[in-house]
Design a protein around this motif. Structure first.
Motif, PDB file in Angstrom:
ATOM      1  N   PHE A 101      -1.873  -0.983  -3.794  1.00  8.62           N
ATOM      2  CA  PHE A 101      -2.948  -0.028  -3.541  1.00  8.62           C
ATOM      3  C   PHE A 101      -2.350   1.341  -3.231  1.00  8.62           C
ATOM      4  O   PHE A 101      -1.192   1.454  -2.820  1.00  8.62           O
ATOM      5  CB  PHE A 101      -3.803  -0.477  -2.351  1.00  8.62           C
ATOM      6  CG  PHE A 101      -4.500  -1.787  -2.541  1.00  8.62           C
ATOM      7  CD1 PHE A 101      -5.833  -1.843  -2.921  1.00  8.62           C
ATOM      8  CD2 PHE A 101      -3.818  -2.982  -2.329  1.00  8.62           C
ATOM      9  CE1 PHE A 101      -6.479  -3.050  -3.091  1.00  8.62           C
ATOM     10  CE2 PHE A 101      -4.448  -4.204  -2.504  1.00  8.62           C
ATOM     11  CZ  PHE A 101      -5.784  -4.243  -2.888  1.00  8.62           C
ATOM     12  N   LEU A 102      -3.168   2.380  -3.392  1.00  7.56           N
ATOM     13  CA  LEU A 102      -2.808   3.737  -2.993  1.00  7.56           C
ATOM     14  C   LEU A 102      -3.772   4.215  -1.907  1.00  7.56           C
ATOM     15  O   LEU A 102      -4.945   3.841  -1.908  1.00  7.56           O
ATOM     16  CB  LEU A 102      -2.890   4.705  -4.172  1.00  7.56           C
ATOM     17  CG  LEU A 102      -2.002   4.433  -5.382  1.00  7.56           C
ATOM     18  CD1 LEU A 102      -2.269   5.490  -6.460  1.00  7.56           C
ATOM     19  CD2 LEU A 102      -0.530   4.435  -4.993  1.00  7.56           C
ATOM     20  N   ALA A 103      -3.270   5.065  -1.012  1.00  4.08           N
ATOM     21  CA  ALA A 103      -4.118   5.640   0.042  1.00  4.08           C
ATOM     22  C   ALA A 103      -3.584   7.011   0.418  1.00  4.08           C
ATOM     23  O   ALA A 103      -2.397   7.313   0.237  1.00  4.08           O
ATOM     24  CB  ALA A 103      -4.162   4.728   1.261  1.00  4.08           C
ATOM     25  N   GLY A 104      -4.459   7.853   0.967  1.00  8.44           N
ATOM     26  CA  GLY A 104      -4.047   9.180   1.412  1.00  8.44           C
ATOM     27  C   GLY A 104      -3.627  10.064   0.260  1.00  8.44           C
ATOM     28  O   GLY A 104      -4.162   9.990  -0.848  1.00  8.44           O
ATOM     29  N   ASP A 105      -2.634  10.927   0.506  1.00  4.38           N
ATOM     30  CA  ASP A 105      -2.202  11.886  -0.511  1.00  4.38           C
ATOM     31  C   ASP A 105      -1.617  11.226  -1.750  1.00  4.38           C
ATOM     32  O   ASP A 105      -1.505  11.868  -2.798  1.00  4.38           O
ATOM     33  CB  ASP A 105      -1.164  12.838   0.082  1.00  4.38           C
ATOM     34  CG  ASP A 105      -1.780  13.859   1.023  1.00  4.38           C
ATOM     35  OD1 ASP A 105      -3.019  13.934   1.088  1.00  4.38           O
ATOM     36  OD2 ASP A 105      -1.016  14.580   1.703  1.00  4.38           O
ATOM     37  N   ALA A 106      -1.223   9.985  -1.664  1.00  2.16           N
ATOM     38  CA  ALA A 106      -0.764   9.281  -2.858  1.00  2.16           C
ATOM     39  C   ALA A 106      -1.912   9.046  -3.830  1.00  2.16           C
ATOM     40  O   ALA A 106      -1.693   8.931  -5.045  1.00  2.16           O
ATOM     41  CB  ALA A 106      -0.131   7.943  -2.474  1.00  2.16           C
ATOM     42  N   ALA A 107      -3.146   8.988  -3.318  1.00  2.12           N
ATOM     43  CA  ALA A 107      -4.322   8.718  -4.149  1.00  2.12           C
ATOM     44  C   ALA A 107      -5.131   9.967  -4.454  1.00  2.12           C
ATOM     45  O   ALA A 107      -5.817  10.029  -5.477  1.00  2.12           O
ATOM     46  CB  ALA A 107      -5.226   7.692  -3.449  1.00  2.12           C
ATOM     47  N   VAL A 122       0.852  -1.188   0.000  1.00  2.00           N
ATOM     48  CA  VAL A 122       0.000   0.000   0.000  1.00  2.00           C
ATOM     49  C   VAL A 122       0.888   1.238   0.000  1.00  2.00           C
ATOM     50  O   VAL A 122       1.719   1.418   0.896  1.00  2.00           O
ATOM     51  CB  VAL A 122      -0.937   0.033   1.221  1.00  2.00           C
ATOM     52  CG1 VAL A 122      -1.900   1.217   1.100  1.00  2.00           C
ATOM     53  CG2 VAL A 122      -1.714  -1.272   1.356  1.00  2.00           C
ATOM     54  N   GLY A 123       0.713   2.078  -1.002  1.00  2.00           N
ATOM     55  CA  GLY A 123       1.467   3.319  -1.093  1.00  2.00           C
ATOM     56  C   GLY A 123       0.780   4.423  -0.316  1.00  2.00           C
ATOM     57  O   GLY A 123      -0.262   4.934  -0.735  1.00  2.00           O
ATOM     58  N   CYS A 124       1.351   4.782   0.820  1.00  2.00           N
ATOM     59  CA  CYS A 124       0.884   5.911   1.639  1.00  2.00           C
ATOM     60  C   CYS A 124       1.989   6.964   1.656  1.00  2.00           C
ATOM     61  O   CYS A 124       2.268   7.580   2.705  1.00  2.00           O
ATOM     62  CB  CYS A 124       0.556   5.457   3.058  1.00  2.00           C
ATOM     63  SG  CYS A 124      -0.643   4.123   3.183  1.00  2.00           S
ATOM     64  N   ASP A 125       2.634   7.139   0.539  1.00  2.00           N
ATOM     65  CA  ASP A 125       3.861   7.916   0.468  1.00  2.00           C
ATOM     66  C   ASP A 125       3.679   9.312  -0.122  1.00  2.00           C
ATOM     67  O   ASP A 125       4.598   9.871  -0.714  1.00  2.00           O
ATOM     68  CB  ASP A 125       4.951   7.152  -0.282  1.00  2.00           C
ATOM     69  CG  ASP A 125       4.508   6.567  -1.618  1.00  2.00           C
ATOM     70  OD1 ASP A 125       3.290   6.460  -1.847  1.00  2.00           O
ATOM     71  OD2 ASP A 125       5.376   6.215  -2.426  1.00  2.00           O
ATOM     72  N   GLY A 126       2.494   9.891   0.049  1.00  5.48           N
ATOM     73  CA  GLY A 126       2.310  11.306  -0.172  1.00  5.48           C
ATOM     74  C   GLY A 126       2.122  11.757  -1.603  1.00  5.48           C
ATOM     75  O   GLY A 126       2.029  10.954  -2.534  1.00  5.48           O
ATOM     76  N   PRO A 127       2.079  13.083  -1.795  1.00  3.78           N
ATOM     77  CA  PRO A 127       1.750  13.654  -3.113  1.00  3.78           C
ATOM     78  C   PRO A 127       2.697  13.232  -4.228  1.00  3.78           C
ATOM     79  O   PRO A 127       2.280  13.093  -5.371  1.00  3.78           O
ATOM     80  CB  PRO A 127       1.834  15.168  -2.863  1.00  3.78           C
ATOM     81  CG  PRO A 127       1.671  15.342  -1.401  1.00  3.78           C
ATOM     82  CD  PRO A 127       2.270  14.130  -0.773  1.00  3.78           C
ATOM     83  N   LEU A 186      -7.197   9.053   6.503  1.00  2.00           N
ATOM     84  CA  LEU A 186      -7.513   8.166   7.622  1.00  2.00           C
ATOM     85  C   LEU A 186      -8.723   7.296   7.296  1.00  2.00           C
ATOM     86  O   LEU A 186      -8.776   6.111   7.646  1.00  2.00           O
ATOM     87  CB  LEU A 186      -7.778   8.984   8.882  1.00  2.00           C
ATOM     88  CG  LEU A 186      -6.622   9.855   9.385  1.00  2.00           C
ATOM     89  CD1 LEU A 186      -7.051  10.657  10.615  1.00  2.00           C
ATOM     90  CD2 LEU A 186      -5.396   9.016   9.710  1.00  2.00           C
ATOM     91  N   ARG A 187      -9.696   7.873   6.620  1.00  4.19           N
ATOM     92  CA  ARG A 187     -10.873   7.095   6.223  1.00  4.19           C
ATOM     93  C   ARG A 187     -10.510   6.061   5.159  1.00  4.19           C
ATOM     94  O   ARG A 187     -11.092   4.976   5.128  1.00  4.19           O
ATOM     95  CB  ARG A 187     -11.962   8.048   5.725  1.00  4.19           C
ATOM     96  CG  ARG A 187     -12.565   8.903   6.846  1.00  4.19           C
ATOM     97  CD  ARG A 187     -13.401  10.050   6.304  1.00  4.19           C
ATOM     98  NE  ARG A 187     -13.986  10.850   7.390  1.00  4.19           N
ATOM     99  CZ  ARG A 187     -14.452  12.087   7.245  1.00  4.19           C
ATOM    100  NH1 ARG A 187     -14.413  12.681   6.051  1.00  4.19           N
ATOM    101  NH2 ARG A 187     -14.956  12.728   8.284  1.00  4.19           N
ATOM    102  N   ASP A 188      -9.547   6.385   4.285  1.00  2.00           N
ATOM    103  CA  ASP A 188      -9.032   5.383   3.342  1.00  2.00           C
ATOM    104  C   ASP A 188      -8.498   4.170   4.098  1.00  2.00           C
ATOM    105  O   ASP A 188      -8.799   3.023   3.766  1.00  2.00           O
ATOM    106  CB  ASP A 188      -7.892   5.961   2.499  1.00  2.00           C
ATOM    107  CG  ASP A 188      -8.314   7.045   1.536  1.00  2.00           C
ATOM    108  OD1 ASP A 188      -9.520   7.189   1.281  1.00  2.00           O
ATOM    109  OD2 ASP A 188      -7.418   7.751   1.035  1.00  2.00           O
ATOM    110  N   ALA A 189      -7.661   4.439   5.111  1.00  4.04           N
ATOM    111  CA  ALA A 189      -7.040   3.357   5.877  1.00  4.04           C
ATOM    112  C   ALA A 189      -8.090   2.499   6.555  1.00  4.04           C
ATOM    113  O   ALA A 189      -8.000   1.258   6.570  1.00  4.04           O
ATOM    114  CB  ALA A 189      -6.077   3.941   6.909  1.00  4.04           C
ATOM    115  N   ASP A 190      -9.107   3.122   7.122  1.00  2.00           N
ATOM    116  CA  ASP A 190     -10.155   2.384   7.815  1.00  2.00           C
ATOM    117  C   ASP A 190     -10.936   1.505   6.851  1.00  2.00           C
ATOM    118  O   ASP A 190     -11.312   0.376   7.165  1.00  2.00           O
ATOM    119  CB  ASP A 190     -11.088   3.389   8.505  1.00  2.00           C
ATOM    120  CG  ASP A 190     -11.963   2.752   9.575  1.00  2.00           C
ATOM    121  OD1 ASP A 190     -11.567   1.698  10.123  1.00  2.00           O
ATOM    122  OD2 ASP A 190     -13.032   3.312   9.879  1.00  2.00           O
TER     123      ASP A 190
END
Length: 572
Positions: free
Chosen positions: A313-319, A183-188, A334-338
């Motif tokens: 997958f992508l989540a947060g600012d990566a998405a 899961v990519g949570c690695d920002g813009p 945070l809602r993506d993660a949940d």
């Protein structure tokens, strides 16, 4: 270098970290973790969500493993985000941040809106520094045996096949990592998104704000303030909108909306802005203040074309990127993660569940797209300048209402999204009945009786990977559980819950908004309502539960997400 060692497949600690030479030559079944790229709030939250469901994961942190304190970098959390984080960390976040006692908005010298947060209107948003939030998340993860944070690990390669995914990191600890999902949570500037060749279209620099964090006294000691078109004379770039938000210890974050363009915000101009704003709010006299931190915050609006590529997958600012008109992009992360965590947990433990995993993009991308559309529709009205708009009766109050929604996490700009058109929604059920919560929306947090007889908030039972079945039974709260657990509809409902295609927890509530006696609610692990049934209807309950999981469970012969190629994380 490190590798995973399968220590006790059925225990609460599914893996441990051992030096590679210790594990060399040892025959063992690989238990591939979920790889999370990025150790910001979203990545750390996802790791905690997965750990609660006994899914091992490794967090690849390109930084040193700690966060630089920045008081000009803060986050405003609505109640659903606070509840999620407190449930995961076990820490009372309210003590680490500042709960607004009220919200005041002004235009020129007129108060347009004055809201007091109390038991009737609900708690105010929680405002805290982002490094405080990540510190709390890291402290909680330090107690988790299922999570490893790998500092100084910068991703530069991803390979995936049907059985898993492999990531390569460079730097002092560069190595290969083997995982079940990534899961990519690695920002813009997401490396994961770029490696998967996912387009990220949108708008650049939708808004820019000059930001200052300072310690001072203001007339509104516990209230957040939005001031549009302040009457005092400005210097430098236009200051048509100012936001003041309190933090603990007498600290305030002030934001000034900047005009379009790339005009340089110099320290001298920012100090002038601070002094004139403080003087304007204090009757012409500038109170003593201590400038603690400054910055420029630029808001972009972008939405990734795809949020899933196979096992990535992508989540947060990566998405997605959003944040105009006071909205908080981090909250949506945070809602993506949940949303994603319980689906990955089910797939990791039980099999591929491809339709369930696909639903992550379908649900969350639709919500973010609606947020961006709402902002795009409002921006020309709120930022379009004068003209006829300034003379339309009630226009100022209508604009203020939109901004209030964004800043307080309400309405189309900020309220938790509902998955009304989710692919996980069941088809029409004969026994379906309406309640105050529409299907797909987040359920109300009512008190329930758990299976051990304890009284707990409904939201406390979320995030454990289980479906929740809630029976509305007025009067049960005054009796000991042993007296009613074998009476009335309970035995039949308990049998129906036992027969469901996935683990479920049976709860009982005295009441629920809009629900009559013997209404049965089916709730997803992330707290969104699947359906409400008028009575105990085992067939409808089974159908709805199966739909909420994306369809029938994988057959016994299907490959599972845990099956690996035999190589666990480590060098190759």
């Amino acid at each position: 270098m490190h590798t995973f060692c399968d220590r006790a497949p059925c225990s609460t600690s599914l893996f441990t970290w051992v030096p590679q030479d210790v594990a060399a030559g040892r025959e063992r079944r690989a238990v591939d973790p979920v790889i999370i790229v990025g150790a910001g709030p979203v990545g750390l939250t996802l790791a905690l969500c997965l750990a609660r469901q006994e899914v091992p994961c490794v967090v690849l942190d390109e930084g040193p493993g700690k966060d630089e304190p920045r008081l000009a970098r803060t986050v405003v959390l609505p109640e659903d985000a606070v509840a999620l984080l407190e449930r995961l960390t076990g820490a009372p976040l309210s003590r680490a941040g500042f709960r607004w006692a009220g919200w005041r908005s002004m235009r020129r010298r007129q108060v347009m809106r004055d809201i007091t947060f109390d038991d009737d209107s609900g708690p105010g948003p929680l405002h805290l520094a982002q490094h405080v939030l990540t510190g709390t998340l890291r402290a909680a993860l330090a107690r988790e045996s299922l999570v490893k944070i790998a500092a100084d690990s910068r991703l530069d390669g991803i390979e995936q096949e049907s059985s898993g995914v492999t990531a390569h990191t460079r730097g002092p600890r560069g190595t290969w990592w083997r995982g079940s999902y990534l899961v990519g949570c690695d920002g813009p500037r997401s490396t994961v998104r770029k490696l998967q060749d996912i387009r990220f279209p949108g708008r650049t620099a939708v808004e820019r704000h000059a930001v200052a964090a300072l310690r001072t006294e203001l007339p509104w000691s516990e209230e957040a303030l939005l001031h549009r078109s302040p009457p005092w004379r400005t210097s430098g770039p236009s200051a048509g909108e100012i936001t003041g938000r309190p933090l603990p210890d007498g600290v305030w974050r002030l934001d000034w909306l900047l005009p379009p363009g790339k005009d340089l915000v110099t320290p001298e101009l920012l100090v002038d802005r601070v002094r004139e704003t403080l003087a304007g709010w204090n009757g012409g006299d500038t109170p003593a203040y201590e400038l603690l931190d400054t910055g420029v915050h630029t808001v972009h609006h972008r939405l990734a074309r795809r949020w899933r590529v196979g096992r990535v997958f992508l989540a947060g600012d990566a998405a997605h990127l959003l944040g105009a008109l006071g909205t908080q992009g981090l909250v949506e992360g945070l809602r993506d993660a949940d949303n994603l965590a319980w689906k990955l947990g089910l797939a990791w433990h039980g099999g591929p569940y491809e339709a369930l995993l696909d639903s992550y993009q379908a649900e969350r991308r639709a919500v973010i797209a609606a947020r961006l559309r709402a902002a795009d529709q409002a921006l020309p009205l709120l930022r379009g300048g004068g003209g006829l708009r300034g003379y339309v009766p009630g226009a100022a109050r209508g604009h203020d209402a939109l901004l209030t929604e964004g800043h307080l996490g309400r309405g189309a700009l900020g309220a938790p999204g509902a998955y009304a058109d989710s692919p996980l929604a069941p088809e029409h059920l004969d026994g379906e009945t309406p309640v105050a919560t529409p299907p797909g929306a987040l359920v109300t947090d009512v008190q329930v009786t758990a299976e051990d007889g304890s009284f707990v908030p409904l939201h406390d039972r979320l995030g454990r990977g289980a479906l929740l079945v809630v029976l509305i039974a007025p009067g049960t709260g005054v009796w000991e559980r042993k007296h009613w657990v074998t009476a009335g509809v309970m035995p039949r409902l308990a049998a129906a819950v036992t027969a469901l295609p996935y683990r479920a927890e049976l709860l009982v509530a005295e009441g629920y908004p809009g629900a009559g006696a013997h209404t049965v609610l089916l709730v997803r692990p992330d707290g969104h309502l699947v359906t409400a049934l008028n009575g105990v209807r085992p067939a409808d309950l089974y159908t709805a539960a199966e739909a909420a999981l994306g369809g029938p469970a994988p057959t016994a012969g299907a490959g599972t997400a845990r099956s690996g190629s035999g190589a666990a994380a480590g060098s190759r």
